[in-house]
Scaffold this motif. Structure first.
Motif, PDB file in Angstrom:
ATOM      1  N   MET A   1       0.857  -1.218   0.029  1.00 16.58           N
ATOM      2  CA  MET A   1      -0.079   0.040  -0.130  1.00 16.58           C
ATOM      3  C   MET A   1       0.783   1.247  -0.076  1.00 16.58           C
ATOM      4  SD  MET A   1      -3.215   1.293   0.107  1.00 16.58           S
ATOM      5  CE  MET A   1      -4.153   0.265   0.793  1.00 16.58           C
ATOM      6  N   ASP A   2       0.821   1.969  -1.254  1.00 18.62           N
ATOM      7  CA  ASP A   2       1.315   3.246  -1.170  1.00 18.62           C
ATOM      8  C   ASP A   2       0.667   4.116  -0.194  1.00 18.62           C
ATOM      9  OD1 ASP A   2       3.446   2.602  -2.686  1.00 18.62           O
ATOM     10  OD2 ASP A   2       2.385   3.356  -4.459  1.00 18.62           O
ATOM     11  N   LEU A   3       1.250   5.017   0.700  1.00 13.61           N
ATOM     12  CA  LEU A   3       0.712   6.084   1.462  1.00 13.61           C
ATOM     13  C   LEU A   3       1.484   7.446   0.785  1.00 13.61           C
ATOM     14  CD1 LEU A   3       0.758   4.706   5.106  1.00 13.61           C
ATOM     15  CD2 LEU A   3      -1.094   4.634   3.545  1.00 13.61           C
ATOM     16  N   ARG A   4       0.656   8.332   0.716  1.00 13.60           N
ATOM     17  CA  ARG A   4       0.981   9.518   0.102  1.00 13.60           C
ATOM     18  C   ARG A   4       0.122  10.753   1.048  1.00 13.60           C
ATOM     19  NH1 ARG A   4       0.831   9.423  -6.438  1.00 13.60           N
ATOM     20  NH2 ARG A   4       2.588   8.021  -6.638  1.00 13.60           N
ATOM     21  N   ILE A   5       1.055  11.766   1.219  1.00 13.90           N
ATOM     22  CA  ILE A   5       0.354  13.009   2.159  1.00 13.90           C
ATOM     23  C   ILE A   5      -0.090  13.993   0.880  1.00 13.90           C
ATOM     24  CG2 ILE A   5       1.235  14.872   3.492  1.00 13.90           C
ATOM     25  CD1 ILE A   5       1.065  12.142   4.714  1.00 13.90           C
ATOM     26  N   PHE A   6      -1.420  14.449   1.377  1.00  4.93           N
ATOM     27  CA  PHE A   6      -1.860  15.318   0.638  1.00  4.93           C
ATOM     28  C   PHE A   6      -2.660  16.407   1.424  1.00  4.93           C
ATOM     29  CE2 PHE A   6      -6.814  15.708  -1.009  1.00  4.93           C
ATOM     30  CZ  PHE A   6      -6.355  16.686  -1.779  1.00  4.93           C
ATOM     31  N   THR A   7      -2.105  17.699   0.909  1.00  3.73           N
ATOM     32  CA  THR A   7      -2.405  18.927   1.858  1.00  3.73           C
ATOM     33  C   THR A   7      -3.644  19.864   1.005  1.00  3.73           C
ATOM     34  OG1 THR A   7      -0.731  19.994   0.641  1.00  3.73           O
ATOM     35  CG2 THR A   7      -0.079  18.879   2.756  1.00  3.73           C
ATOM     36  N   GLU A   8      -3.881  20.578   1.778  1.00  2.38           N
ATOM     37  CA  GLU A   8      -4.954  21.608   1.337  1.00  2.38           C
ATOM     38  C   GLU A   8      -4.660  23.149   1.567  1.00  2.38           C
ATOM     39  OE1 GLU A   8      -7.645  20.825  -0.528  1.00  2.38           O
ATOM     40  OE2 GLU A   8      -8.296  18.899  -0.020  1.00  2.38           O
ATOM     41  N   PRO A   9      -3.459  23.531   0.953  1.00  2.00           N
ATOM     42  CA  PRO A   9      -2.887  24.948   1.518  1.00  2.00           C
ATOM     43  C   PRO A   9      -4.031  25.966   1.214  1.00  2.00           C
ATOM     44  CG  PRO A   9      -1.657  23.767  -0.215  1.00  2.00           C
ATOM     45  CD  PRO A   9      -2.728  22.807  -0.062  1.00  2.00           C
ATOM     46  N   GLN A  10      -4.730  26.098   0.437  1.00  2.28           N
ATOM     47  CA  GLN A  10      -5.887  27.145   0.659  1.00  2.28           C
ATOM     48  C   GLN A  10      -6.543  27.479   1.970  1.00  2.28           C
ATOM     49  OE1 GLN A  10      -6.412  24.351  -1.027  1.00  2.28           O
ATOM     50  NE2 GLN A  10      -8.477  23.696   0.107  1.00  2.28           N
ATOM     51  N   GLN A  11      -6.405  26.460   2.757  1.00  3.92           N
ATOM     52  CA  GLN A  11      -6.768  26.565   4.087  1.00  3.92           C
ATOM     53  C   GLN A  11      -5.923  27.317   5.130  1.00  3.92           C
ATOM     54  OE1 GLN A  11      -9.903  25.764   2.674  1.00  3.92           O
ATOM     55  NE2 GLN A  11     -10.725  25.396   4.537  1.00  3.92           N
ATOM     56  N   GLY A  12      -4.882  27.588   4.786  1.00  2.00           N
ATOM     57  CA  GLY A  12      -4.097  28.230   5.539  1.00  2.00           C
ATOM     58  C   GLY A  12      -2.609  27.784   5.500  1.00  2.00           C
ATOM     59  N   ALA A  13      -1.692  28.015   4.696  1.00  4.38           N
ATOM     60  CA  ALA A  13      -0.359  27.465   4.671  1.00  4.38           C
ATOM     61  C   ALA A  13       0.649  28.499   3.775  1.00  4.38           C
ATOM     62  CB  ALA A  13      -0.192  26.086   4.134  1.00  4.38           C
ATOM     63  N   THR A  14       1.644  28.665   4.232  1.00  2.89           N
ATOM     64  CA  THR A  14       2.651  29.296   3.194  1.00  2.89           C
ATOM     65  C   THR A  14       3.596  28.480   2.570  1.00  2.89           C
ATOM     66  OG1 THR A  14       4.464  29.212   5.152  1.00  2.89           O
ATOM     67  CG2 THR A  14       3.040  31.043   5.277  1.00  2.89           C
ATOM     68  N   TYR A  15       4.338  28.829   1.700  1.00  3.71           N
ATOM     69  CA  TYR A  15       5.297  27.813   0.998  1.00  3.71           C
ATOM     70  C   TYR A  15       6.163  27.294   1.926  1.00  3.71           C
ATOM     71  CZ  TYR A  15       8.974  25.928  -1.712  1.00  3.71           C
ATOM     72  OH  TYR A  15       9.993  24.943  -2.315  1.00  3.71           O
TER      73      TYR A  15
END
Length: 310
Positions: A1-15
């Motif tokens: 099983m590949d596990l990948r991290i998925f983010t939602e930067p529009q909810q509040g995150a800088t580069y």
């Protein structure tokens, strides 16, 4: 099983926030770092610091990581003309030495379009434009060097294109298509996708969508086993009920709701949930991490959950 991290930067995150998550993703042994492609936060939370552009972000990360795959879930076909999109993705693929994947969708969030002056046609036209975009992007990439590419679509066309630059990956970067649409989504996946993703849905829904994609593949004579079948789940794992509750509160959710709809709860609960998706044919899971400051969360899952899923 590949596990990948998925983010939602529009909810509040800088580069810088995203860079920290991407580096943790790489150091902790995850397969990939993905991000959404949105220009406006959803809900009533704090909108600061504002959006970051998906492909500018991935270009930066291409130079500041070395192993993990990088991509979008998903780039909206309404945001970018297909020719410039093909150029951008090919360039980031070169910058990353062939680690890019393109998730592409029709677009759905009307408010961000009006907020930033992006046309938002009706659903039928958006799917037409998605199909044109897939035809053009893949056509540009597969055109041999020295030849030109032409395409006339319902809404988007190109003429006498030199079809450059080429991505590093051959024949092209993997394309991900996903969603819950019963007809056009499976048909487009069968024609264009290397991976089909069903986001934030119970196993029954995921299984039904996979069957629709397999049927669409059969219709056009494609081997349905050529595709990777994936799912996306919000992550909220803890070593105690209190830790789970704290992590749920940090993203404005309730632990019981997350247990029902995501990969949430104790280590054993998260393992059991992901295992249930594996039983219906999921081979890759995107773990949606909504609190990008909580890198201990990623470490816990890498240390206690991932080894049980190998």
């Amino acid at each position: 099983m590949d596990l990948r991290i998925f983010t939602e930067p529009q909810q509040g995150a800088t580069y810088d926030d995203l860079l920290a998550v991407a580096r943790a993703t790489e150091d902790l042994g995850y397969d990939a770092f993905f991000r959404s492609d949105h220009y406006q936060a959803m809900g009533d939370g704090d909108p600061l610091p504002g959006p970051t552009d998906a492909w500018l972000t991935l270009a930066g990360l291409a130079l500041q990581t070395s192993r993990i795959r990088l991509g979008t879930l998903v780039t909206s076909a309404t945001f970018r003309h297909p020719g410039p999109l093909a150029i951008s993705v090919a360039q980031v693929d070169q910058m990353s030495d062939g680690r890019v994947e393109l998730g592409l969708g029709a677009g759905w969030f009307a408010d961000e379009h009006s907020a930033y002056g992006i046309p938002f046609p009706g659903l039928g036209e958006r799917f037409d434009r998605l199909e044109d975009t897939l035809e053009i992007v893949t056509g540009l990439w597969r055109t041999p060097i020295g030849e030109t590419f032409d395409y006339t679509g319902k809404h988007l066309s190109v003429a006498d294109s030199p079809a450059l630059p080429k991505p590093t990956q051959s024949p092209r970067p993997p394309i991900i298509i996903g969603g819950h649409g019963p007809r056009r989504t499976p048909a487009l996946a069968a024609r264009f996708a290397d991976e089909f993703n069903v986001p934030f849905a119970p196993t029954t829904t995921v299984s039904t969508m996979y069957d629709r994609v397999r049927d669409a593949c059969q219709t056009i004579g494609r081997d349905s086993d050529d595709l990777v079948y994936s799912a996306s789940l919000v992550l909220c794992c803890g070593e105690s009920d209190a830790e789970v509750a704290n992590r749920a509160a940090a993203i404005g959710r309730e632990p019981d709701e997350l247990r029902e709809n995501g990969a949430a709860g104790s280590v054993d609960e998260v393992v059991a949930k992901i295992s249930a998706y594996r039983e219906i044919g999921v081979t890759r899971v995107y773990l949606q991490v909504l609190d990008v400051k909580d890198l201990d969360h990623l470490a816990l899952v890498a240390d206690k959950v991932a080894p049980q899923l190998r």
